[in-house]
Design a protein around this motif. Sequence first.
Motif, PDB file in Angstrom:
ATOM      1  N   ALA A   1       0.848  -1.193   0.000  1.00 51.05           N
ATOM      2  CA  ALA A   1       0.000   0.000   0.000  1.00 51.05           C
ATOM      3  C   ALA A   1       0.877   1.235   0.000  1.00 51.05           C
ATOM      4  CB  ALA A   1      -0.926   0.002   1.206  1.00 51.05           C
ATOM      5  N   ALA A   2       0.372   2.319  -0.584  1.00 51.58           N
ATOM      6  CA  ALA A   2       1.098   3.588  -0.627  1.00 51.58           C
ATOM      7  C   ALA A   2       0.128   4.716  -0.330  1.00 51.58           C
ATOM      8  CB  ALA A   2       1.747   3.793  -1.999  1.00 51.58           C
ATOM      9  N   GLY A   3       0.563   5.615   0.557  1.00 50.61           N
ATOM     10  CA  GLY A   3      -0.302   6.724   0.935  1.00 50.61           C
ATOM     11  C   GLY A   3       0.364   7.631   1.941  1.00 50.61           C
ATOM     12  N   PRO A   4      -0.404   8.461   2.638  1.00 44.51           N
ATOM     13  CA  PRO A   4       0.155   9.418   3.605  1.00 44.51           C
ATOM     14  C   PRO A   4       0.982   8.705   4.679  1.00 44.51           C
ATOM     15  CG  PRO A   4      -2.169   9.853   3.191  1.00 44.51           C
ATOM     16  CD  PRO A   4      -1.873   8.546   2.543  1.00 44.51           C
ATOM     17  N   LYS A   5       2.149   9.272   4.985  1.00 43.49           N
ATOM     18  CA  LYS A   5       3.065   8.578   5.889  1.00 43.49           C
ATOM     19  C   LYS A   5       2.504   8.387   7.297  1.00 43.49           C
ATOM     20  CE  LYS A   5       5.880  12.701   6.979  1.00 43.49           C
ATOM     21  NZ  LYS A   5       7.266  13.257   6.919  1.00 43.49           N
ATOM     22  N   GLN A   6       1.617   9.270   7.733  1.00 41.25           N
ATOM     23  CA  GLN A   6       1.006   9.113   9.051  1.00 41.25           C
ATOM     24  C   GLN A   6       0.158   7.839   9.101  1.00 41.25           C
ATOM     25  OE1 GLN A   6      -1.404  12.458  10.265  1.00 41.25           O
ATOM     26  NE2 GLN A   6      -1.844  11.607  12.282  1.00 41.25           N
ATOM     27  N   LEU A   7      -0.588   7.594   8.043  1.00 41.29           N
ATOM     28  CA  LEU A   7      -1.396   6.379   7.968  1.00 41.29           C
ATOM     29  C   LEU A   7      -0.507   5.151   7.815  1.00 41.29           C
ATOM     30  CD1 LEU A   7      -4.016   4.786   7.725  1.00 41.29           C
ATOM     31  CD2 LEU A   7      -4.121   5.433   5.299  1.00 41.29           C
ATOM     32  N   ILE A   8       0.502   5.242   6.972  1.00 41.34           N
ATOM     33  CA  ILE A   8       1.409   4.112   6.771  1.00 41.34           C
ATOM     34  C   ILE A   8       2.085   3.729   8.087  1.00 41.34           C
ATOM     35  CG2 ILE A   8       3.531   3.352   5.632  1.00 41.34           C
ATOM     36  CD1 ILE A   8       1.125   3.430   3.760  1.00 41.34           C
ATOM     37  N   LYS A   9       2.500   4.719   8.879  1.00 41.17           N
ATOM     38  CA  LYS A   9       3.127   4.442  10.163  1.00 41.17           C
ATOM     39  C   LYS A   9       2.160   3.731  11.105  1.00 41.17           C
ATOM     40  CE  LYS A   9       6.173   4.535  13.442  1.00 41.17           C
ATOM     41  NZ  LYS A   9       7.303   3.561  13.417  1.00 41.17           N
ATOM     42  N   ALA A  10       0.906   4.186  11.128  1.00 49.58           N
ATOM     43  CA  ALA A  10      -0.100   3.551  11.979  1.00 49.58           C
ATOM     44  C   ALA A  10      -0.341   2.107  11.538  1.00 49.58           C
ATOM     45  CB  ALA A  10      -1.396   4.351  11.935  1.00 49.58           C
ATOM     46  N   MET A  11      -0.406   1.887  10.240  1.00 49.73           N
ATOM     47  CA  MET A  11      -0.597   0.535   9.713  1.00 49.73           C
ATOM     48  C   MET A  11       0.574  -0.363  10.087  1.00 49.73           C
ATOM     49  SD  MET A  11      -2.112   1.558   5.949  1.00 49.73           S
ATOM     50  CE  MET A  11      -2.017  -0.107   5.282  1.00 49.73           C
ATOM     51  N   GLU A  12       1.772   0.201  10.047  1.00 47.78           N
ATOM     52  CA  GLU A  12       2.966  -0.558  10.417  1.00 47.78           C
ATOM     53  C   GLU A  12       2.932  -0.934  11.900  1.00 47.78           C
ATOM     54  OE1 GLU A  12       7.607   0.559  10.546  1.00 47.78           O
ATOM     55  OE2 GLU A  12       6.719   0.599   8.530  1.00 47.78           O
ATOM     56  N   ASN A  13       2.447  -0.028  12.739  1.00 44.48           N
ATOM     57  CA  ASN A  13       2.335  -0.322  14.169  1.00 44.48           C
ATOM     58  C   ASN A  13       1.367  -1.481  14.413  1.00 44.48           C
ATOM     59  OD1 ASN A  13       4.119   1.711  14.815  1.00 44.48           O
ATOM     60  ND2 ASN A  13       2.522   3.215  15.281  1.00 44.48           N
ATOM     61  N   VAL A  14       0.239  -1.457  13.725  1.00 40.37           N
ATOM     62  CA  VAL A  14      -0.730  -2.550  13.852  1.00 40.37           C
ATOM     63  C   VAL A  14      -0.109  -3.862  13.376  1.00 40.37           C
ATOM     64  CG1 VAL A  14      -2.923  -3.468  12.967  1.00 40.37           C
ATOM     65  CG2 VAL A  14      -2.750  -1.065  13.654  1.00 40.37           C
ATOM     66  N   GLN A  15       0.545  -3.815  12.230  1.00 37.37           N
ATOM     67  CA  GLN A  15       1.155  -5.017  11.665  1.00 37.37           C
ATOM     68  C   GLN A  15       2.236  -5.565  12.588  1.00 37.37           C
ATOM     69  OE1 GLN A  15       1.417  -5.211   7.366  1.00 37.37           O
ATOM     70  NE2 GLN A  15       3.590  -5.684   7.513  1.00 37.37           N
ATOM     71  N   GLY A  16       2.955  -4.677  13.244  1.00 36.24           N
ATOM     72  CA  GLY A  16       4.026  -5.097  14.141  1.00 36.24           C
ATOM     73  C   GLY A  16       3.521  -5.921  15.313  1.00 36.24           C
ATOM     74  N   HIS A  17       2.270  -5.701  15.691  1.00 36.18           N
ATOM     75  CA  HIS A  17       1.700  -6.429  16.822  1.00 36.18           C
ATOM     76  C   HIS A  17       0.769  -7.559  16.395  1.00 36.18           C
ATOM     77  CE1 HIS A  17       3.347  -3.893  19.955  1.00 36.18           C
ATOM     78  NE2 HIS A  17       2.972  -2.816  19.278  1.00 36.18           N
ATOM     79  N   THR A  18       0.653  -7.779  15.091  1.00 40.97           N
ATOM     80  CA  THR A  18      -0.200  -8.873  14.611  1.00 40.97           C
ATOM     81  C   THR A  18       0.630  -9.916  13.865  1.00 40.97           C
ATOM     82  OG1 THR A  18      -0.786  -7.497  12.694  1.00 40.97           O
ATOM     83  CG2 THR A  18      -2.347  -7.547  14.536  1.00 40.97           C
ATOM     84  N   THR A  19       1.064  -9.595  12.670  1.00 39.12           N
ATOM     85  CA  THR A  19       1.823 -10.587  11.882  1.00 39.12           C
ATOM     86  C   THR A  19       3.302 -10.288  11.772  1.00 39.12           C
ATOM     87  OG1 THR A  19       1.398  -9.388   9.827  1.00 39.12           O
ATOM     88  CG2 THR A  19      -0.194 -11.088  10.457  1.00 39.12           C
ATOM     89  N   SER A  20       3.713  -9.076  12.125  1.00 39.65           N
ATOM     90  CA  SER A  20       5.091  -8.619  11.903  1.00 39.65           C
ATOM     91  C   SER A  20       5.383  -8.578  10.402  1.00 39.65           C
ATOM     92  CB  SER A  20       6.091  -9.501  12.659  1.00 39.65           C
ATOM     93  OG  SER A  20       7.353  -8.864  12.709  1.00 39.65           O
ATOM     94  N   ASN A  21       6.623  -8.834  10.014  1.00 37.27           N
ATOM     95  CA  ASN A  21       6.991  -8.631   8.611  1.00 37.27           C
ATOM     96  C   ASN A  21       6.416  -9.708   7.696  1.00 37.27           C
ATOM     97  OD1 ASN A  21       9.451 -10.259   9.902  1.00 37.27           O
ATOM     98  ND2 ASN A  21       9.361 -10.791   7.727  1.00 37.27           N
ATOM     99  N   PRO A  22       6.180  -9.361   6.417  1.00 36.86           N
ATOM    100  CA  PRO A  22       5.793 -10.392   5.442  1.00 36.86           C
ATOM    101  C   PRO A  22       6.974 -11.309   5.149  1.00 36.86           C
ATOM    102  CG  PRO A  22       6.089  -8.271   4.355  1.00 36.86           C
ATOM    103  CD  PRO A  22       6.201  -8.017   5.829  1.00 36.86           C
ATOM    104  N   ASN A  23       6.696 -12.408   4.507  1.00 33.08           N
ATOM    105  CA  ASN A  23       7.712 -13.432   4.232  1.00 33.08           C
ATOM    106  C   ASN A  23       8.941 -12.860   3.536  1.00 33.08           C
ATOM    107  OD1 ASN A  23       8.846 -15.556   2.199  1.00 33.08           O
ATOM    108  ND2 ASN A  23       7.850 -16.747   3.802  1.00 33.08           N
TER     109      ASN A  23
END
Length: 396
Positions: free
Chosen positions: A247-269
Motif C-alpha cells: 500500500a502507498a499513501g500518507p506517511k502518518q497512515l502508513i506508520k499507523a498501519m505498520e504499528n498494527v502489523q508489528g503487533h499482529t503478523t510482523s513482517n511479510p515473508n
Amino acid sequence: MIISQKAQLISPSPTLAVDAKAKQMKSEGHDIIGFGAGEPDFDTPDHIKSAAIAAINQGLTKYTPVGGTKELKNAISDYFKKQLGISYAQDEIIVSTGAKQCLFNALYCLIDEGDKVLIPSPYWVSYTEMVKLCGGIPVLVPTIEDGFVLKADTLKNYIDKKTKVLMINSPNNPCGSVYSKQDLEQIAKLCIENNIFVISDEIYSELIYDDVEYASIASFENMLERTLIINGVSKTFAMTGWRIGFAAGPKQLIKAMENVQGHTTSNPNSIAQSASVAALTQKDNGVLSAMVNEFSKRRKYMVERINSMKYLSCRLPLGAFYVFVDISETFGKQCNGKTINNSTDFAQILLENFKVAVVPGIAFGADDFIRLSYATSMENIEKGLDRIEQYVLSLK
C-alpha cells in the motif's frame, strides 16, 4: 465458549456451501468444472522463482523490517512512478502479507466505532466484513444501473456526517468494470468537499483490455494526501500463494498501519519479498502481455456464448478476469423439480445436476447475478459453458 459480539457480526461467506459441495463431489470422482477461481491459472514466471531460490541460498530467511525491505519498497516506488506518475517515499509505503492485510490494517487505522464506509455495490466479499470487524458501518452504494461504475451523482446521496471512508475497486471484482478519468475526477471532487478518505483497491490494475486507459484517483489534484492505493503481486505476476501485497499513501497512515502489523503478523515473508523485487524490476520477456492476451481471448468467447444463451446476459468486462452474469430471468423456473429463487439456488442446482461450480452473486451483494472466472483453460470454459447452456435449456 463465549464468542465476542464483533466476531458474531461477521457473516459466513455465501459461497462456502457451494464450494464445499463442489470439493466433495470432485473427491467422489465427479468431473467438476469450476468457474470460481480468483487467481490466474498461469505459473509464476521463472525469473521470479529463481529469485526466491537465490534468496534461500543466500540465507535471506530472517526477520525483515515490519513494513518491508528497503529493496522492495524502492521497487514499489519505481513501479508506481512508472505506472501512475506518482512518487512515494519509503515511509509512504508498506508491504504486508497480501493486499487483504493492507486493506484491513488501513480500515483499522482509519475507522472509529460507528464511522461509515461507502462501498460501491456489487463489491468484493471481504470489504463489508472488514469494515464491521473494525467497528465501522458499511454503506452500500448501487452501481448496477450505471454499468457497475460508481457515479458521483449517486454517491452524494449516501454521504452524511458519519461518512469517513470511500472504498473503490477498479478494475472491479466481481464485475470487471474500469473507472474512467471523468468518473474518478468527479468522485475526487466530492471526497475533497466532504473530507472523505479513499481506499483505492487497484490489485487488477495491470489486467486491462481493449486499450482502455487506466487511472488512479490518487493522481488527481489534492487527492494524494487523502488516498491509500492498495496493490500487490498476486494477480499481475501469478503470485497468489506468495502473499505479498503493498500500500502507498500518507506517511502518518502508513506508520499507523505498520504499528498494527508489528503487533499482529510482523513482517511479510522474507523470501517472497525478494521474489517480489524480481517481479517488479526484471523484464518478464512478455509473460504479462501473453497472459493478458489469453485472458482477453477467453473473455470475449465467454461473453459471446453467455449472451447467446436463453435467459442469461452479461456485459463485456474491461479488466480483471471475471464475467458477472444476470440470471434474474431464470427465477421462478424449475430444474428436476427444484425451483430457482435466487443466485444460491441457481448455483446449487447447476452444480448438482450439471457439475459446474459458479459463485452466487449474493456473495457480492447482487442476488440477480453469478460470477464466472475465466482464469481457467479454454477447454474448461468451453465444456463448462456447454453445460450451463444445457442447464438453462432444461428449465421449465
